[in-house]
Design an enzyme around this catalytic site. Structure first.
Site, PDB file in Angstrom:
ATOM      1  N   ARG A   1      19.567 -27.867 117.936  1.00  0.00           N
ATOM      2  CA  ARG A   1      20.596 -28.891 117.724  1.00  0.00           C
ATOM      3  C   ARG A   1      21.902 -28.245 117.271  1.00  0.00           C
ATOM      4  O   ARG A   1      22.970 -28.811 117.506  1.00  0.00           O
ATOM      5  CB  ARG A   1      20.147 -29.873 116.638  1.00  0.00           C
ATOM      6  CG  ARG A   1      19.070 -30.816 117.072  1.00  0.00           C
ATOM      7  CD  ARG A   1      18.843 -31.861 116.015  1.00  0.00           C
ATOM      8  NE  ARG A   1      20.126 -32.349 115.536  1.00  0.00           N
ATOM      9  CZ  ARG A   1      20.372 -32.749 114.296  1.00  0.00           C
ATOM     10  NH1 ARG A   1      19.434 -32.758 113.401  1.00  0.00           N
ATOM     11  NH2 ARG A   1      21.574 -33.182 113.951  1.00  0.00           N
TER      12      ARG A   1
ATOM     13  N   ARG B   1      21.316 -41.286 103.564  1.00  0.00           N
ATOM     14  CA  ARG B   1      22.518 -41.190 104.391  1.00  0.00           C
ATOM     15  C   ARG B   1      23.017 -42.544 104.917  1.00  0.00           C
ATOM     16  O   ARG B   1      23.073 -42.767 106.134  1.00  0.00           O
ATOM     17  CB  ARG B   1      22.308 -40.201 105.534  1.00  0.00           C
ATOM     18  CG  ARG B   1      21.955 -38.806 105.042  1.00  0.00           C
ATOM     19  CD  ARG B   1      21.828 -37.825 106.146  1.00  0.00           C
ATOM     20  NE  ARG B   1      23.106 -37.396 106.671  1.00  0.00           N
ATOM     21  CZ  ARG B   1      23.242 -36.586 107.717  1.00  0.00           C
ATOM     22  NH1 ARG B   1      22.178 -36.123 108.321  1.00  0.00           N
ATOM     23  NH2 ARG B   1      24.425 -36.235 108.153  1.00  0.00           N
TER      24      ARG B   1
ATOM     25  N   ASP C   1      25.410 -27.436 103.778  1.00  0.00           N
ATOM     26  CA  ASP C   1      24.833 -26.904 105.026  1.00  0.00           C
ATOM     27  C   ASP C   1      24.487 -25.416 104.940  1.00  0.00           C
ATOM     28  O   ASP C   1      23.916 -24.857 105.883  1.00  0.00           O
ATOM     29  CB  ASP C   1      25.797 -27.138 106.206  1.00  0.00           C
ATOM     30  CG  ASP C   1      25.861 -28.600 106.598  1.00  0.00           C
ATOM     31  OD1 ASP C   1      25.047 -29.387 106.104  1.00  0.00           O
ATOM     32  OD2 ASP C   1      26.750 -28.954 107.399  1.00  0.00           O
TER      33      ASP C   1
ATOM     34  N   LYS D   1      29.850 -26.987 115.904  1.00  0.00           N
ATOM     35  CA  LYS D   1      29.171 -28.249 116.243  1.00  0.00           C
ATOM     36  C   LYS D   1      29.847 -29.441 115.562  1.00  0.00           C
ATOM     37  O   LYS D   1      30.180 -30.429 116.208  1.00  0.00           O
ATOM     38  CB  LYS D   1      27.704 -28.175 115.812  1.00  0.00           C
ATOM     39  CG  LYS D   1      26.997 -29.522 115.843  1.00  0.00           C
ATOM     40  CD  LYS D   1      25.556 -29.442 115.384  1.00  0.00           C
ATOM     41  CE  LYS D   1      25.324 -29.531 113.903  1.00  0.00           C
ATOM     42  NZ  LYS D   1      25.254 -30.859 113.308  1.00  0.00           N
ATOM     43  N   ASN D   2      30.052 -29.318 114.238  1.00  0.00           N
ATOM     44  CA  ASN D   2      30.511 -30.481 113.490  1.00  0.00           C
ATOM     45  C   ASN D   2      31.987 -30.799 113.696  1.00  0.00           C
ATOM     46  O   ASN D   2      32.490 -31.804 113.195  1.00  0.00           O
ATOM     47  CB  ASN D   2      30.189 -30.326 111.999  1.00  0.00           C
ATOM     48  CG  ASN D   2      28.690 -30.484 111.764  1.00  0.00           C
ATOM     49  OD1 ASN D   2      27.962 -30.926 112.653  1.00  0.00           O
ATOM     50  ND2 ASN D   2      28.234 -30.116 110.579  1.00  0.00           N
TER      51      ASN D   2
ATOM     52  N   CYS E   1      17.070 -40.001 107.070  1.00  0.00           N
ATOM     53  CA  CYS E   1      16.653 -38.821 107.832  1.00  0.00           C
ATOM     54  C   CYS E   1      16.042 -37.802 106.894  1.00  0.00           C
ATOM     55  O   CYS E   1      15.886 -38.065 105.703  1.00  0.00           O
ATOM     56  CB  CYS E   1      17.816 -38.239 108.622  1.00  0.00           C
ATOM     57  SG  CYS E   1      18.915 -37.257 107.635  1.00  0.00           S
TER      58      CYS E   1
END
Ligand code: EPZ
Length: 417
Positions: free
Chosen positions: A396, A121, A304, A22-23, A116
């Site tokens: 997500r 952030r 993460d 994803k990233n 968030c």
């Protein structure tokens, strides 16, 4: 909205294929804005965040066609330069359009993302860097407006290594006039992959993967053909699942060089790690050893993976200390783990986890992606039924997570809430 129901306690066994990262896919898809023509990116995972990028690219004027894991993006006519609040608020990584749009169109208007679930952030380092490259930046009703006829190269020192900041400035600098040097840059594998992609497009980027990235700006770039690398966080999540359930899982596509910190901590926890051709095999111990860790920028232990690793420590044979240094508020999973019988105390950015013999299934929910993954892992190891709700967070960032776990023998299903 769906929820996931898990009847825990099964040992996971078998083989699982890691999806595209994803990233990495996110910045690569935004990099298509840098060059007119048709870009073809493969191994793009099917995720909610990727659907958000698709929407955003379309709003900006690109045409996007998806066929399985292939994304064909025609970025010939980029007419709009605004990333609206509605999209940015659902996915912070939308701010990565700022660099490419500014470089390509000379102006961009991007909603400020705001805080968030895991911390404030800010994007001040992205903006400071663009200003150093000659952009005029103003704030207008919650939007960042950036203008520059053509950006110029600059020497930019990041106060702290920021993944998104490094990516945004690399993309902006690729079309700037002259040389940009990014110091104290992030070193994550996703940065290395973006540099490779920019170079394939005709860019001149060197040093990615070290703390100094140099970009010689070019006048134009060509369309990109690229395959996204496997997702190291998804791979790591399966490794922990294997370890926590006394399982034996072959994780296909996992790249060991991206996982040094995690693999070392898994070994410390007692897991057996076997490097195989194109895969990493993880066998769980009878009882998990307690492990202390601190999250850090790459090559340190990834933030993460912190929530998932903590899930494993809850059933460790003793006390573990986990310190989160990257984000200031990334312990939102703790209260939910406590509801499953975990013994955790928090003091600032440090959590002390006293291992319990077993977790007890419970209804739980999470406020962010990796916290949700942590609860699924806890549910897989717990003795009875766990219901994880608000799983749009999971969607997500994890492709078909329940199907993949089911393939490993988990008793898990997705049901409408
Ligand atoms: C990326 O976020 C990832 N997202 C995150 O993954 C990941 O947790 C994070 O890097 C750290 O590894 C994507 O790649 C899309 P940062 P990013 O800028 O780029 C501070 C997931 O679950 N900072 O490296 O937003 C910031 O507040 C997600 O997949 C500033 O102060 O992270 C944080 O404390 C969540 N000013 C630290 O730097 C800035 O201008 C690192 O953030 C920018 C960042």
């Amino acid at each position: 909205m769906d929820k996931i129901i898990i009847h825990g306690g099964r040992r996971l066994k078998g083989e699982v294929q890691v999806s595209g990262a994803k990233n990495s896919a996110l910045p690569l898809l935004f990099a298509t804005l840098l060059a007119p023509g048709e870009h073809r990116i493969t191994n793009v995972p099917s995720l909610r965040d990727i659907a958000t990028v698709e929407k955003l690219l379309t709003i900006l004027g690109a045409t996007v066609q998806r066929q399985g894991d292939l994304f064909a993006v025609d970025a010939t006519h980029i007419e709009n330069n605004e990333a609206p609040y509605d999209l940015v608020r659902t996915m912070r990584a939308s701010v990565l359009v700022l660099g490419p749009l500014l470089a390509r169109l000379g102006q961009a208007r991007v909603s400020l993302p705001g805080g968030c679930a895991i911390g404030a952030r800010p994007i001040n380092l992205h903006l400071k860097g663009l200003e150093a490259m000659g952009a005029k930046i103003t704030l207008d009703h919650g939007y960042v407006e950036a203008k520059a006829k053509r950006l110029h190269g600059a020497r930019i020192y990041f106060d702290l290594p920021t993944v998104g900041g490094t990516e945004n400035l690399m993309m902006a600098a690729a079309l700037a006039k002259g040389k940009t040097v990014l110091e104290n840059a992030a070193c994550e594998p996703e940065i290395v992959e973006l540099a490779q992609a920019l170079n394939k497009m005709g860019g001149q980027v060197s040093g990615a993967g070290t703390d100094t990235v140099t970009i010689e700006g070019v006048n134009e770039l060509r369309p990109l053909e690229f395959a996204v690398m496997p997702d190291r966080i998804e791979a790591g999540t399966f490794m922990i699942a294997a370890a926590m359930t006394r399982g034996d899982v072959r994780i296909t596509g996992a790249i060991a060089a991206h996982q040094d910190a995690l693999l070392s901590k898994l070994r410390e926890a007692g897991a057996e790690i076997v490097m195989e051709e194109g895969a990493i095999r993880v066998r769980g111990p009878r009882r998990i050893n307690p492990v202390n860790l601190k999250t850090r920028a790459f090559p340190g232990f990834p933030t993460d993976m912190q929530a998932q690793f903590m899930a494993m420590m809850t059933i460790g044979n003793g006390s573990s200390v986990v310190t989160e240094t990257v984000f200031e508020n990334r312990f939102m999973h703790v209260c939910e783990l406590q509801r499953m019988g975990a013994d955790i105390t928090i003091d600032g950015r440090t959590a002390t986890i006293k291992g319990v013999k077993e977790l007890l299934g419970a209804p739980v929910m999470a406020t962010d992606l990796r916290a949700s993954a942590c609860l699924v892992l806890a549910g897989l190891a717990a003795d009875n039924t766990t219901e994880v709700s608000r799983i749009y967070h999971l969607d997500r960032g994890y492709e078909k997570i329940e199907e993949k776990f089911k393939g490993l023998g988990a008793h898990i299903e997705r049901v409408p809430e």
